[in-house]
Design a protein around this motif. Sequence first.
Motif, mmCIF file in Angstrom:
data_model
loop_
_atom_site.group_PDB
_atom_site.id
_atom_site.type_symbol
_atom_site.label_atom_id
_atom_site.label_comp_id
_atom_site.label_asym_id
_atom_site.label_seq_id
_atom_site.Cartn_x
_atom_site.Cartn_y
_atom_site.Cartn_z
ATOM 1 N N SER A 176 -10.653 -3.368 2.051
ATOM 2 C CA SER A 176 -9.962 -3.222 3.446
ATOM 3 C C SER A 176 -9.012 -1.939 3.399
ATOM 4 O O SER A 176 -8.855 -1.268 4.430
ATOM 5 N N ALA A 177 -8.249 -2.017 2.432
ATOM 6 C CA ALA A 177 -7.404 -0.669 2.064
ATOM 7 C C ALA A 177 -8.035 0.661 2.066
ATOM 8 O O ALA A 177 -7.745 1.649 2.737
ATOM 9 N N LEU A 178 -9.199 0.467 1.463
ATOM 10 C CA LEU A 178 -9.916 1.797 1.400
ATOM 11 C C LEU A 178 -10.683 2.030 2.761
ATOM 12 O O LEU A 178 -10.819 3.232 3.093
ATOM 13 N N TYR B 57 -8.903 6.130 -5.812
ATOM 14 C CA TYR B 57 -8.032 7.021 -5.140
ATOM 15 C C TYR B 57 -6.965 6.900 -5.400
ATOM 16 O O TYR B 57 -6.238 7.880 -5.776
ATOM 17 N N ALA B 58 -6.203 5.876 -5.362
ATOM 18 C CA ALA B 58 -4.802 5.269 -5.659
ATOM 19 C C ALA B 58 -4.393 5.760 -7.273
ATOM 20 O O ALA B 58 -3.403 6.295 -7.636
ATOM 21 N N SER C 56 -3.477 -0.838 -2.226
ATOM 22 C CA SER C 56 -4.316 -0.723 -3.470
ATOM 23 C C SER C 56 -3.412 -1.304 -4.676
ATOM 24 O O SER C 56 -4.230 -2.127 -5.199
ATOM 25 N N ARG C 57 -2.103 -0.919 -4.835
ATOM 26 C CA ARG C 57 -1.484 -1.587 -5.930
ATOM 27 C C ARG C 57 -1.286 -3.078 -5.889
ATOM 28 O O ARG C 57 -1.664 -3.773 -6.803
ATOM 29 N N PRO D 12 -2.237 1.750 -10.220
ATOM 30 C CA PRO D 12 -3.363 1.120 -11.610
ATOM 31 C C PRO D 12 -4.597 0.891 -10.722
ATOM 32 O O PRO D 12 -4.759 1.023 -9.593
ATOM 33 N N ALA D 13 -5.610 0.957 -11.539
ATOM 34 C CA ALA D 13 -6.856 0.701 -11.301
ATOM 35 C C ALA D 13 -7.461 -0.422 -12.302
ATOM 36 O O ALA D 13 -6.938 -0.621 -13.258
#
Length: 358
Positions: free
Chosen positions: A283-285, A16-17, A255-256, A24-25
């Motif tokens: 946790s962020a998701l 998503y981010a 996320s970052r 980034p991912a």
Amino acid sequence: MHEMKVPGKLFIAGEYAVLEPGYPAIVVAVDRFITARVTMSEQQTLSLPQLGLANVACRFEHGQVIFEETDARLAFIKNTLDVVHHYLRESSIETKPFSLTVTSELDDVASGRKYGLGSSAAVVVAVVSSVLTLYRDQLMVSKKLIYKLAAIAHYQTQGSGSCADVAASTYGGWLHYTAFKASWLKEKLLEQSSIAQLVEADWPYLEIEQLEAPQELVLAVGWTGSSAKTASLIKKIEPLKLQGSTIYQAFLRKSRDAVSTMVEGFKQNDRKLAMTSLSANRSALLELSQETGGAIETVHLEKLIQIANHYGAGKSSGAGGGDCGIAFTSTDKLEQLHKEWRDVGIVPLDILPATKYN
């Protein structure tokens, strides 16, 4: 005849981010493959035996690929052949007819199980790389060229997405990936820019860095038995983005940070840091999911993660809402993790990172 094997993918962190420029991912190529076989031929044909499509005649006419059969499932391949053909023509290469066969082991065709391993992106990469192989004596074929042509074709067909799956299928292994600015590519395509010039251009924000996983870090993959619908979950997040929501901005930062920490863990060969960052991204998701009312974690995914957390760390993979979950664990704990997954109806998949192929 040339044969190309192209891997599927799993999202590890940054989902998503990664759709936002500069966020980034981490994505990994996996050892389930799309196979493309191509050979020069008197008549141009395409075969997708698993879809019941054999020797479908196609031709280039007025700069477009025309299939003799109308089938919506051919859209990705049609757009891909269009893009590759334009690129070859702009590179002053005379195209010749070929016979192309594409088969897949990304999903379990016999049982109808869909694992969410990025099959459309892998098909596009397989088609691009196999057709370019026919012209290797006239072209410098690089991973970057394959990635950009495949990303253009994928984006033209889908109209959205980060193309992280395209990168994983092109480069293989573990990737630290930041997507190009989608609005920039869209604008260039609307201007009908030259494909050759577009490939040569610097794509804003695009970064692809190959990583080595920490020693003793084992990636475990479990299938929950349901298939995710990516688009509907993305729609739930859209209002937060439009409102410039502080909740959404906080999610992007978290996320970052989780992805950056995971990259650090990989580079420092620190398995525990990699596991901690996987949990931080989860946790962020979850916080984002609670705010949008979108179910990133189904009941089965939640069970998968709870069990994984006893043996390392667990998380949803990709869009969430079903398909696969992942775990970071160690070799000595893998068997027990698999056993506990099976006990609650989660299917452990025999999937490994695909670091070397072709």
